[in-house]
Write a protein that holds these residues in place. Structure first.
Motif, PDB file in Angstrom:
ATOM      1  N   TYR A  51     -11.400   2.897   4.114  1.00 31.75           N
ATOM      2  CA  TYR A  51     -12.365   2.617   3.044  1.00 31.75           C
ATOM      3  C   TYR A  51     -12.837   1.167   3.044  1.00 31.75           C
ATOM      4  CZ  TYR A  51     -10.880   7.102   1.025  1.00 31.75           C
ATOM      5  OH  TYR A  51     -10.599   8.427   0.819  1.00 31.75           O
ATOM      6  N   GLU A  52     -12.402   0.382   4.042  1.00 29.12           N
ATOM      7  CA  GLU A  52     -12.768  -1.027   4.173  1.00 29.12           C
ATOM      8  C   GLU A  52     -12.289  -1.850   2.981  1.00 29.12           C
ATOM      9  OE1 GLU A  52     -16.948  -1.287   4.993  1.00 29.12           O
ATOM     10  OE2 GLU A  52     -16.713  -0.501   7.026  1.00 29.12           O
ATOM     11  N   LEU A  53     -11.122  -1.479   2.472  1.00 30.13           N
ATOM     12  CA  LEU A  53     -10.489  -2.244   1.400  1.00 30.13           C
ATOM     13  C   LEU A  53      -9.457  -3.219   1.950  1.00 30.13           C
ATOM     14  CD1 LEU A  53      -9.838   0.650  -1.155  1.00 30.13           C
ATOM     15  CD2 LEU A  53     -11.683  -1.038  -1.229  1.00 30.13           C
ATOM     16  N   LEU A  54      -8.827  -2.872   3.053  1.00 29.31           N
ATOM     17  CA  LEU A  54      -7.719  -3.649   3.594  1.00 29.31           C
ATOM     18  C   LEU A  54      -8.081  -4.277   4.937  1.00 29.31           C
ATOM     19  CD1 LEU A  54      -4.677  -1.275   2.916  1.00 29.31           C
ATOM     20  CD2 LEU A  54      -5.413  -3.246   1.567  1.00 29.31           C
ATOM     21  N   ASP A  55      -7.420  -5.391   5.209  1.00 32.78           N
ATOM     22  CA  ASP A  55      -7.546  -6.056   6.498  1.00 32.78           C
ATOM     23  C   ASP A  55      -6.965  -5.152   7.584  1.00 32.78           C
ATOM     24  OD1 ASP A  55      -7.289  -7.735   8.743  1.00 32.78           O
ATOM     25  OD2 ASP A  55      -6.896  -9.495   7.505  1.00 32.78           O
ATOM     26  N   GLU A  56      -7.711  -4.954   8.665  1.00 36.67           N
ATOM     27  CA  GLU A  56      -7.251  -4.088   9.742  1.00 36.67           C
ATOM     28  C   GLU A  56      -5.954  -4.591  10.370  1.00 36.67           C
ATOM     29  OE1 GLU A  56     -10.438  -3.726  12.498  1.00 36.67           O
ATOM     30  OE2 GLU A  56     -11.713  -2.547  11.139  1.00 36.67           O
ATOM     31  N   ALA A  57      -5.664  -5.879  10.214  1.00 35.36           N
ATOM     32  CA  ALA A  57      -4.447  -6.443  10.793  1.00 35.36           C
ATOM     33  C   ALA A  57      -3.187  -5.833  10.188  1.00 35.36           C
ATOM     34  CB  ALA A  57      -4.430  -7.960  10.594  1.00 35.36           C
ATOM     35  N   LEU A  58      -3.269  -5.240   9.004  1.00 34.71           N
ATOM     36  CA  LEU A  58      -2.090  -4.631   8.390  1.00 34.71           C
ATOM     37  C   LEU A  58      -1.587  -3.442   9.195  1.00 34.71           C
ATOM     38  CD1 LEU A  58      -2.800  -4.714   4.532  1.00 34.71           C
ATOM     39  CD2 LEU A  58      -1.857  -6.482   6.024  1.00 34.71           C
ATOM     40  N   ALA A  59      -2.455  -2.821   9.975  1.00 36.28           N
ATOM     41  CA  ALA A  59      -2.039  -1.668  10.782  1.00 36.28           C
ATOM     42  C   ALA A  59      -1.084  -2.070  11.893  1.00 36.28           C
ATOM     43  CB  ALA A  59      -3.269  -0.979  11.373  1.00 36.28           C
ATOM     44  N   ALA A  60      -1.025  -3.359  12.231  1.00 36.95           N
ATOM     45  CA  ALA A  60      -0.153  -3.826  13.308  1.00 36.95           C
ATOM     46  C   ALA A  60       1.300  -3.962  12.860  1.00 36.95           C
ATOM     47  CB  ALA A  60      -0.663  -5.167  13.840  1.00 36.95           C
ATOM     48  N   PHE A  61       1.578  -3.889  11.574  1.00 38.96           N
ATOM     49  CA  PHE A  61       2.952  -3.968  11.085  1.00 38.96           C
ATOM     50  C   PHE A  61       3.708  -2.683  11.458  1.00 38.96           C
ATOM     51  CE2 PHE A  61       1.078  -7.251   8.487  1.00 38.96           C
ATOM     52  CZ  PHE A  61       2.116  -8.129   8.214  1.00 38.96           C
ATOM     53  N   ASP A  62       5.028  -2.802  11.486  1.00 35.59           N
ATOM     54  CA  ASP A  62       5.879  -1.626  11.678  1.00 35.59           C
ATOM     55  C   ASP A  62       5.981  -0.921  10.326  1.00 35.59           C
ATOM     56  OD1 ASP A  62       7.896   0.248  12.026  1.00 35.59           O
ATOM     57  OD2 ASP A  62       9.130  -1.074  13.270  1.00 35.59           O
ATOM     58  N   LEU A  63       5.070   0.008  10.083  1.00 40.41           N
ATOM     59  CA  LEU A  63       4.970   0.630   8.764  1.00 40.41           C
ATOM     60  C   LEU A  63       6.171   1.507   8.447  1.00 40.41           C
ATOM     61  CD1 LEU A  63       1.164   1.493   8.719  1.00 40.41           C
ATOM     62  CD2 LEU A  63       2.327  -0.527   7.809  1.00 40.41           C
ATOM     63  N   ASP A  64       6.802   2.079   9.468  1.00 44.83           N
ATOM     64  CA  ASP A  64       8.024   2.868   9.225  1.00 44.83           C
ATOM     65  C   ASP A  64       9.145   1.959   8.735  1.00 44.83           C
ATOM     66  OD1 ASP A  64       6.930   5.340   9.983  1.00 44.83           O
ATOM     67  OD2 ASP A  64       7.273   4.902  12.097  1.00 44.83           O
ATOM     68  N   LEU A  65       9.283   0.798   9.386  1.00 40.20           N
ATOM     69  CA  LEU A  65      10.316  -0.157   8.973  1.00 40.20           C
ATOM     70  C   LEU A  65      10.060  -0.651   7.558  1.00 40.20           C
ATOM     71  CD1 LEU A  65      12.747  -2.010   9.720  1.00 40.20           C
ATOM     72  CD2 LEU A  65      11.061  -3.684  10.519  1.00 40.20           C
ATOM     73  N   LEU A  66       8.820  -1.014   7.265  1.00 44.44           N
ATOM     74  CA  LEU A  66       8.490  -1.533   5.935  1.00 44.44           C
ATOM     75  C   LEU A  66       8.608  -0.443   4.880  1.00 44.44           C
ATOM     76  CD1 LEU A  66       5.458  -3.924   6.598  1.00 44.44           C
ATOM     77  CD2 LEU A  66       7.907  -4.352   6.797  1.00 44.44           C
ATOM     78  N   GLY A  67       8.250   0.784   5.242  1.00 50.01           N
ATOM     79  CA  GLY A  67       8.380   1.884   4.294  1.00 50.01           C
ATOM     80  C   GLY A  67       9.825   2.120   3.895  1.00 50.01           C
ATOM     81  N   GLU A  68      10.726   2.022   4.865  1.00 49.69           N
ATOM     82  CA  GLU A  68      12.148   2.199   4.565  1.00 49.69           C
ATOM     83  C   GLU A  68      12.699   1.051   3.726  1.00 49.69           C
ATOM     84  OE1 GLU A  68      14.219   4.717   5.096  1.00 49.69           O
ATOM     85  OE2 GLU A  68      12.498   5.846   5.817  1.00 49.69           O
ATOM     86  N   ALA A  69      12.039  -0.114   3.786  1.00 53.06           N
ATOM     87  CA  ALA A  69      12.510  -1.277   3.030  1.00 53.06           C
ATOM     88  C   ALA A  69      12.105  -1.237   1.562  1.00 53.06           C
ATOM     89  CB  ALA A  69      11.979  -2.564   3.672  1.00 53.06           C
ATOM     90  N   LEU A  70      11.197  -0.334   1.210  1.00 52.33           N
ATOM     91  CA  LEU A  70      10.772  -0.242  -0.187  1.00 52.33           C
ATOM     92  C   LEU A  70      11.926   0.196  -1.077  1.00 52.33           C
ATOM     93  CD1 LEU A  70       7.269   1.451   0.241  1.00 52.33           C
ATOM     94  CD2 LEU A  70       7.777  -0.976  -0.078  1.00 52.33           C
ATOM     95  N   LYS A  71      11.954  -0.310  -2.286  1.00 52.73           N
ATOM     96  CA  LYS A  71      13.048  -0.053  -3.222  1.00 52.73           C
ATOM     97  C   LYS A  71      12.516   0.645  -4.467  1.00 52.73           C
ATOM     98  CE  LYS A  71      15.685  -4.092  -1.698  1.00 52.73           C
ATOM     99  NZ  LYS A  71      16.295  -5.397  -2.098  1.00 52.73           N
ATOM    100  N   PRO A  72      12.535   1.979  -4.482  1.00 52.81           N
ATOM    101  CA  PRO A  72      12.018   2.713  -5.643  1.00 52.81           C
ATOM    102  C   PRO A  72      12.707   2.328  -6.938  1.00 52.81           C
ATOM    103  CG  PRO A  72      12.419   4.194  -3.796  1.00 52.81           C
ATOM    104  CD  PRO A  72      13.003   2.887  -3.409  1.00 52.81           C
ATOM    105  N   GLU A  73      13.984   1.949  -6.850  1.00 52.04           N
ATOM    106  CA  GLU A  73      14.720   1.615  -8.074  1.00 52.04           C
ATOM    107  C   GLU A  73      14.139   0.402  -8.784  1.00 52.04           C
ATOM    108  OE1 GLU A  73      16.909  -0.344  -4.593  1.00 52.04           O
ATOM    109  OE2 GLU A  73      15.922   1.576  -5.010  1.00 52.04           O
ATOM    110  N   GLN A  74      13.382  -0.425  -8.072  1.00 53.93           N
ATOM    111  CA  GLN A  74      12.769  -1.594  -8.710  1.00 53.93           C
ATOM    112  C   GLN A  74      11.710  -1.197  -9.727  1.00 53.93           C
ATOM    113  OE1 GLN A  74      14.616  -4.004  -8.146  1.00 53.93           O
ATOM    114  NE2 GLN A  74      14.184  -5.146  -6.285  1.00 53.93           N
ATOM    115  N   ASP A  75      11.194   0.031  -9.617  1.00 50.97           N
ATOM    116  CA  ASP A  75      10.214   0.498 -10.605  1.00 50.97           C
ATOM    117  C   ASP A  75      10.801   0.562 -12.005  1.00 50.97           C
ATOM    118  OD1 ASP A  75       8.171   0.765  -8.782  1.00 50.97           O
ATOM    119  OD2 ASP A  75       8.490   2.900  -8.439  1.00 50.97           O
TER     120      ASP A  75
END
Length: 917
Positions: free
Chosen positions: A245-269
């Motif tokens: 949707y051209e909202l985000l910088d394309e450079a974000l796709a270069a991150f390891d999204l699986d690694l970052l997804g696992e690092a999310l902490k739902p309990e912080q909500d």
């Protein structure tokens, strides 16, 4: 049974009964704990790890902790709910550092809860139906409503889930949209916050369920997944869709999204209160076609990824930055939260400009204002160089109309360019007190007079030289000039200003300068204070302390502050000063009655790195801003939650202990911030204009107080200069590496980000203990949770107390049954002598290389009080002050509980206060 269980206190657990979810009682079986914990470990480490020494030891530790916790709670037998036991297991795993296992256990619980919900027959409402998304009607699932409330109330006290559902049902009608059921629960829960602060968390969790469903629809994710399951998928889907949707910088796709997804902490909500989460939903989460694409933890990770783009290991740093943001120990400023990771990453908070005395410069400055405001920046304009009314215009042989007509254009531009449609445009105009137009400038915000010479939508501030205060104290005259006749005064301060100003007075007396006016310094000062009381403007800021203590005075002059009076950076024709802000949550760093210094050190070290990254990643709307930021690299690390920290310490704001804490806390923060910048200089290099700065000369902020003291006459300077830490290592590190940033600290208002975190604004005292807060996200009941906790401990919290607080406008002072100690601790802003605010601010100012947004409160102001207060601020070496807030002189007679009044001068959450944070 394991050895651990065999050694457990049998006398305590033998008679223990467990309440199952259906309400039946069964005997307590400790072995089920070890079985469940073992399964969680095997889910993470694999079945082949069964029986390993590591798992056996860990299971033993967790089981022992759970049994001890239950034993402590129940002493000699009793009943405990199954959910409470499982809560203790989660807590023990987290305390043991087994985050991945804790997550597996959470997933295990949620999966079983979902399975139970599927196995149980739908509890349909006998009369009401709902309209599903496909238009079909179906019976209202009453059981689902009860389950949603039960989950939202999990681990909270004082929540009556049954009556909450009953009250919500009264707001439903037959054929209501399916999404309206959750909305009814949210509205019902938020109406109970004044009775019990925990309902704020309940409301937030119900809102979170709404957001989960909305986001799942927008990202094409299954709606039957728990948050722990959906988060890793949601991050990857959001990055993909955001780029599409051209909202985000394309450079974000270069991150390891699986690694970052696992690092999310739902309990912080679970940290969110309703106001914080609703604010994020309304104004911060990225959206497409009115549907939110971000969940809270995805939002924080997006911000962290945007700030880590240029790191050597962006994945590792993104996780580090995410952990800090999601913990609420630190929060980036609003522009950073808005735009980090997007295609227009305008992350900076404040811009300061100097307007030159020609039409091209004036309208160029107005254009720059528009471009900077578009991307959510707060603006401070120095208008002192522009010639005064009646000055000669050489090119046309005419007379100038002065500054005011141009300020009207600035005002209307701020209204027209409303920060990208996200909030009202915000700008502050500064004028030095010797400018011939100063008297008309003082009246810009008045509601009377010629509307063509009024600016009701922008802020104004006086830039006051020390010489005016000295003349006022001596009851001497003051001379007003047009800058076209005294062109160099604008760039002078200290003794150099004094000498040149007196020289120009001599020229005027000799007739060599004809356009000038002589006024009483005391009368001008009184007029400044009078209009400040009447309109809240212009704010009073002090030119000489800002310049004499500036680390960058070798490279120019500080001509103004910013929109919120905390930034003090040089400006000139080719440089628009830029500052990048973020704030430490001080309350989170007070544990067990004292400041957690090690935690503060970790927070500040990472925060300074994040702020420094902003400078290189930032989108610059005008080249002068890029020039300035690249050369000097200033940042502004501040704090919020000062009042909440005092609550944790049991310390009244109006006390010597609070002033001392302000000093101690700011010294620690300053120590770690300067050390962090110097460490970054060793890694990345010192900023370009470092050589010749006060840092380069070995003069730290605490040392620069002497420069101000040398300038002031005896009796005009009184500041506590004590230190408590050994600053030698920091001095040596700076001498070795230099500084990465020309300026490091500034305390901003934090009007919005403090709402997100759920703490008191900045360094503000509590406004009221119970009131309705209005901002761009709506109206919210705010009740002081610390007060409620202390009243509960005294057995004093009940409906009568709620009504008493309403009746007395959120004040506890007139409620007889409240102990005197609590009355002192919970005195509100208008009940505190404003001199305590100045004294605490003075202790902070000595450690700051910039300034602080200092609001001053006065319930019944008069000329003498205002004069004493602002002279005290000057004597204590403050660089700036912000709003003067006062209450109306009259009030309605109270025959029933009434809503809390708002300040007369401006609301507590005026949109322009949010422009920086």
């Amino acid at each position: 049974m394991s050895t651990a269980l065999a050694e457990a206190p049998q006398a305590t657990t033998a008679s223990l009964q467990v309440i199952k979810r259906n309400g039946t009682l069964v005997g307590f079986d400790p072995s089920k704990i070890s079985v469940a914990v073992t399964r969680a470990f095997l889910a993470v480490e694999g079945d082949q790890a069964a029986g390993s020494a590591h798992i056996n030891h860990a299971v033993k530790q967790v089981t022992d902790q759970v049994l001890q916790a239950i034993s402590r709670r129940l002493k000699a037998g009793g009943k405990v709910h199954i959910e409470d036991i499982q809560d203790q297991v989660e807590l023990a795993l987290m305390r043991g550092g087994e985050q991945k296992v804790a997550r597996a256990y959470v997933l295990y619980r949620e999966e079983h809860a979902r399975q139970r919900a599927q196995d149980e027959p739908v509890e349909a409402h006998p009369h009401l139906t709902v309209k599903k998304a496909n238009g079909e009607l179906a019976p209202l699932d009453l059981g689902l409503m009860k389950l949603q409330v039960e989950q939202a109330a999990h681990s909270l006290e004082g929540i009556d889930g049954e009556s909450l559902v009953e009250d919500a049902l009264r707001n439903l009608y037959d054929g209501i949209e399916e999404t309206g059921v959750l909305s009814a629960l949210v509205m019902t829960a938020r109406g109970r916050i004044e009775q019990e602060p925990d309902y704020s968390a309940v409301t937030a969790r119900l809102l979170l369920e709404q957001i989960r469903l909305e986001t799942a629809g927008a990202l094409n994710l299954p709606t039957d997944l728990s948050l722990a399951e959906v988060y890793p998928r949601a991050l990857k889907a959001f990055i993909h869709e955001g780029i599409h949707y051209e909202l985000l910088d394309e450079a974000l796709a270069a991150f390891d999204l699986d690694l970052l997804g696992e690092a999310l902490k739902p309990e912080q909500d679970l940290q969110f209160g309703f106001l914080g989460l609703q604010t994020l939903y309304d104004r911060y989460f990225l959206h497409w076609n009115h549907a939110r694409l971000e969940l809270p933890q995805v939002f924080f990770m997006r911000v962290a990824m945007g700030l880590a783009l240029r790191e050597d290991d962006p994945n590792e740093r993104a996780i580090e930055f995410y952990n800090l943001l999601s913990s609420f120990d630190y929060m980036a400023s609003t522009p950073t939260l808005f735009n980090s990771g997007t295609r227009h990453s305008q992350l900076s908070s404040c811009y300061l400009t100097t307007v030159q005395d020609d039409l091209e410069s004036i309208y160029g400055a107005i254009r720059d204002n528009a471009m900077l405001s578009k991307w959510a920046g707060g603006l401070g304009n120095d208008w002192t160089p522009v010639r005064a009314l009646g000055s000669h215009i050489k090119g046309t042989n005419g007379q100038s109309q002065g500054v005011v007509p141009f300020l009207k254009v600035v005002n209307d531009t701020a209204v027209a360019v409303n920060q990208g449609g996200k909030r009202k445009g915000a700008v502050c105009a500064y004028l030095e007190s010797w400018h011939l137009d100063i008297e008309e400038f003082l009246e810009l915000r008045k509601n009377t007079g010629d509307e063509r010479r009024r600016t009701h939508d922008m802020n104004t501030a006086n830039w006051v030289p020390d010489l005016l205060i000295e003349r006022m104290r001596e009851d001497r005259d003051w001379t007003l000039f047009s800058p076209s006749d005294v062109i160099d005064l604008h760039d002078l301060y200290g003794n150099a200003f004094r000498e040149r100003y007196e020289h120009y007075e001599e020229l005027a007396a000799q007739g060599e300068i004809t356009l000038y006016k002589t006024v009483s310094a005391k009368q001008l000062w009184r007029k400044m204070l009078t209009v400040l009381f009447e309109t809240g403007h212009p704010w009073i800021t002090f030119k000489d302390p800002c310049n004499l203590r500036s680390p960058q005075k070798h490279r120019g002059v500080v001509h103004s502050s910013n929109l919120c009076t905390e930034i003090t950076l040089n400006t000139r024709e080719d440089e628009i000063a830029v500052c990048n802000l973020g704030s430490v949550n001080l309350a989170a760093h007070v544990q067990d009655g004292k400041l957690d210094v090690q935690r503060l050190e970790r927070t500040v070290t990472t925060a300074v790195r994040m702020l420094d990254n902003v400078i290189d990643i930032n989108y610059y709307a005008v080249p002068q801003a890029r020039n300035s930021n690249g050369r000097h690299r200033p940042v502004g690390l501040g704090l919020m939650g000062f009042q909440d920290a005092l609550y944790k310490l049991g310390t009244p704001y109006a006390s010597p202990e609070a002033v001392e804490f302000a000093d101690v806390a700011m010294e620690q923060l300053s120590y770690f911030a300067l050390r962090a910048s110097a460490t970054l200089a060793g890694e990345r290099g010192a900023y370009e204009s470092y050589e010749g700065s006060l840092w380069h000369q070995g003069i730290l902020p605490i040392d620069s107080l002497n420069l101000l003291k040398e300038h002031r006459n005896e009796g005009n300077f009184s500041v506590d200069t004590r230190t408590r830490l050994d600053w030698t290592p920091v001095r040596e590190l700076i001498a070795q590496n230099g500084m990465r940033n020309s300026n490091v600290m500034a305390i901003a208002p934090t009007a919005t980000i403090s709402n997100i975190v759920g703490v008191s604004q900045s360094i503000e005292p509590a406004y009221q203990n119970l009131f309705v807060k209005s901002n761009l996200s709506g109206e919210f009941t705010v009740v002081n949770p610390s007060l409620v906790r202390d009243l509960k401990a005294e057995g004093l919290w009940d409906n009568v107390m709620v009504n008493d607080l309403k009746y007395f406008d959120g004040s506890v002072q007139q409620i007889d049954r409240i102990p005197a100690e609590l009355k002192a601790r919970y005195a509100t802003a208008f009940e505190i002598d404003a001199r305590w605010l100045v004294e605490a601010a003075a202790r902070r100012q000595k450690w700051l290389d910039q300034a602080q947004s200092l609001n001053l409160y006065m319930a019944e102001p008069n000329g003498r009080k205002l004069d004493d207060l602002y002279q005290l601020a000057w004597e204590r070496g403050l660089k700036t002050t912000y709003y003067l807030r006062s209450l109306g002189a009259t009030g309605a007679e109270k025959t029933a509980p009434v809503a809390a009044p708002q300040p007369q001068v401006c609301s507590i959450d005026e949109p322009d206060c949010e422009a920086c944070q």
